[in-house]
Design a protein around this motif. Structure first.
Motif, short mmCIF file in Angstrom:
data_model
loop_
_atom_site.label_atom_id
_atom_site.label_comp_id
_atom_site.label_asym_id
_atom_site.label_seq_id
_atom_site.Cartn_x
_atom_site.Cartn_y
_atom_site.Cartn_z
N GLU A 33 0.84 -1.20 0.00
CA GLU A 33 0.00 0.00 0.00
C GLU A 33 0.88 1.25 0.00
OE1 GLU A 33 -3.55 1.71 2.80
OE2 GLU A 33 -3.31 -0.48 2.61
N VAL A 34 0.50 2.23 -0.82
CA VAL A 34 1.25 3.48 -0.89
C VAL A 34 0.63 4.47 0.08
CG1 VAL A 34 1.95 5.41 -2.35
CG2 VAL A 34 1.94 3.08 -3.27
N ARG A 35 1.45 5.01 0.97
CA ARG A 35 1.02 6.03 1.91
C ARG A 35 1.70 7.35 1.56
NH1 ARG A 35 1.44 1.24 4.21
NH2 ARG A 35 -0.25 0.47 5.51
N VAL A 36 1.01 8.43 1.85
CA VAL A 36 1.54 9.75 1.50
C VAL A 36 1.95 10.47 2.78
CG1 VAL A 36 1.05 11.96 0.40
CG2 VAL A 36 0.08 9.85 -0.55
N TYR A 37 3.16 11.02 2.76
CA TYR A 37 3.73 11.74 3.90
C TYR A 37 4.07 13.17 3.49
CZ TYR A 37 4.43 7.06 5.81
OH TYR A 37 4.24 5.79 6.27
N ARG A 38 4.16 14.02 4.48
CA ARG A 38 4.67 15.39 4.29
C ARG A 38 5.75 15.62 5.33
NH1 ARG A 38 1.94 17.79 0.43
NH2 ARG A 38 -0.29 17.47 0.22
N ARG A 39 6.70 16.46 4.99
CA ARG A 39 7.76 16.83 5.92
C ARG A 39 7.20 17.81 6.95
NH1 ARG A 39 12.36 13.76 5.89
NH2 ARG A 39 12.77 13.09 3.77
N HIS A 40 7.45 17.52 8.25
CA HIS A 40 6.99 18.44 9.28
C HIS A 40 7.84 19.70 9.23
CE1 HIS A 40 6.15 20.04 13.33
NE2 HIS A 40 4.96 19.48 13.11
N PRO A 41 7.21 20.88 9.35
CA PRO A 41 7.97 22.13 9.23
C PRO A 41 9.03 22.33 10.31
CG PRO A 41 5.69 22.57 9.88
CD PRO A 41 5.79 21.12 9.57
N ASN A 42 8.90 21.65 11.44
CA ASN A 42 9.88 21.80 12.52
C ASN A 42 10.67 20.49 12.65
OD1 ASN A 42 11.31 22.71 14.69
ND2 ASN A 42 9.60 22.77 16.11
N GLY A 43 11.73 20.38 11.91
CA GLY A 43 12.59 19.20 11.96
C GLY A 43 12.64 18.42 10.67
N VAL A 67 5.63 12.80 8.15
CA VAL A 67 4.37 12.66 8.87
C VAL A 67 3.31 12.25 7.86
CG1 VAL A 67 2.64 13.86 10.25
CG2 VAL A 67 5.06 14.41 10.55
N GLU A 68 2.67 11.10 8.08
CA GLU A 68 1.62 10.64 7.18
C GLU A 68 0.49 11.67 7.20
OE1 GLU A 68 -1.63 8.29 5.46
OE2 GLU A 68 -1.61 9.30 7.40
N VAL A 69 -0.14 11.88 6.05
CA VAL A 69 -1.08 13.01 5.91
C VAL A 69 -2.28 12.95 6.83
CG1 VAL A 69 -0.35 13.58 3.56
CG2 VAL A 69 -2.24 11.98 3.90
N THR A 70 -2.66 11.77 7.35
CA THR A 70 -3.80 11.71 8.28
C THR A 70 -3.37 11.87 9.74
OG1 THR A 70 -3.76 9.31 8.49
CG2 THR A 70 -5.11 10.24 6.71
N ALA A 71 -2.08 11.96 9.99
CA ALA A 71 -1.57 12.20 11.34
C ALA A 71 -1.64 13.70 11.63
CB ALA A 71 -0.14 11.70 11.47
N THR A 72 -1.72 14.03 12.93
CA THR A 72 -1.75 15.43 13.35
C THR A 72 -0.59 15.68 14.30
OG1 THR A 72 -4.16 15.43 13.20
CG2 THR A 72 -3.13 17.21 14.48
N SER A 97 14.84 12.19 10.18
CA SER A 97 14.92 10.74 9.93
C SER A 97 13.84 9.96 10.69
CB SER A 97 16.30 10.21 10.32
OG SER A 97 16.51 10.36 11.71
N ALA A 98 12.85 10.67 11.25
CA ALA A 98 11.77 10.03 12.01
C ALA A 98 10.50 9.94 11.18
CB ALA A 98 11.50 10.80 13.29
N TYR A 99 9.65 8.96 11.53
CA TYR A 99 8.36 8.75 10.86
C TYR A 99 7.23 8.80 11.88
CZ TYR A 99 10.67 6.96 6.66
OH TYR A 99 11.43 6.84 5.54
N VAL A 100 6.12 9.42 11.47
CA VAL A 100 4.89 9.41 12.25
C VAL A 100 3.81 8.86 11.32
CG1 VAL A 100 3.19 10.77 13.51
CG2 VAL A 100 5.62 11.40 13.61
N GLU A 101 3.19 7.75 11.72
CA GLU A 101 2.26 7.04 10.85
C GLU A 101 0.82 7.56 10.99
OE1 GLU A 101 3.30 5.19 8.51
OE2 GLU A 101 5.31 4.63 9.18
N SER A 102 -0.05 7.01 10.18
CA SER A 102 -1.44 7.44 10.02
C SER A 102 -2.22 7.50 11.33
CB SER A 102 -2.18 6.51 9.05
OG SER A 102 -2.23 5.21 9.57
#
Length: 145
Positions: free
Chosen positions: A19-29, A33-38, A48-53
């Motif tokens: 499954e393809v998930r879409v992420y955006r770079r968090h502005p601070n660091g 961050v997956e797009v459904t995460a807040t 180099s960190a990931y935050v999932e859905s």
């Protein structure tokens, strides 16, 4: 292209499930961050960190290098993650908690407000880590966990 252009761009990544998930770079660091995460604007996610859905990270929280926050995780304010921490899906971390480097917390783990998780700790699925209530006068969970 400016640094801000790169941080705002969508980054599609294919998971092991195909499954393809879409992420955006968090502005601070700059962490992914997956797009459904807040993630609060006042939080920092290392590049180099990931935050999932579906995960939620509070203001003032700092996620260190190499961390992986799985899906559906709730993290309070002013939490600190050392490097290479893995937090399992559906886990909850209260305000002001500290998670030591290389810690591995399983799915559904609850870390109380103000609790300290040691370096290299291993916490099994659905276990609770209690904090020192004198250092953590309030809990986001309504109970002492």
């Amino acid at each position: 292209m400016t640094d801000n252009d790169v941080r705002g761009r969508a980054v599609p990544i294919e998971g092991v499930d195909g499954e393809v998930r879409v992420y955006r770079r968090h502005p601070n660091g700059g962490g992914l961050v997956e797009v459904t995460a807040t993630v609060a604007d006042g939080a920092a996610v290392h590049e180099s960190a990931y935050v999932e859905s579906g995960s939620v990270l509070g203001d003032g929280t700092h996620v260190g290098p190499g961390c992986w926050i799985e899906s559906g995780v709730t993290v309070g304010a002013d939490v600190r993650f050392g490097q290479n921490v893995h937090l399992g899906s559906g886990s909850r971390v209260g305000d002001g908690a500290r998670i030591g480097a290389n810690a591995r917390l399983g799915a559904g783990v609850v870390v109380a407000a103000g609790a300290r998780v040691a370096l290299d700790a291993r916490v099994a699925d659905r276990h609770v880590v209690l904090g020192d209530r004198r250092r953590a006068p309030r809990s986001d969970f309504g109970t002492a966990a």
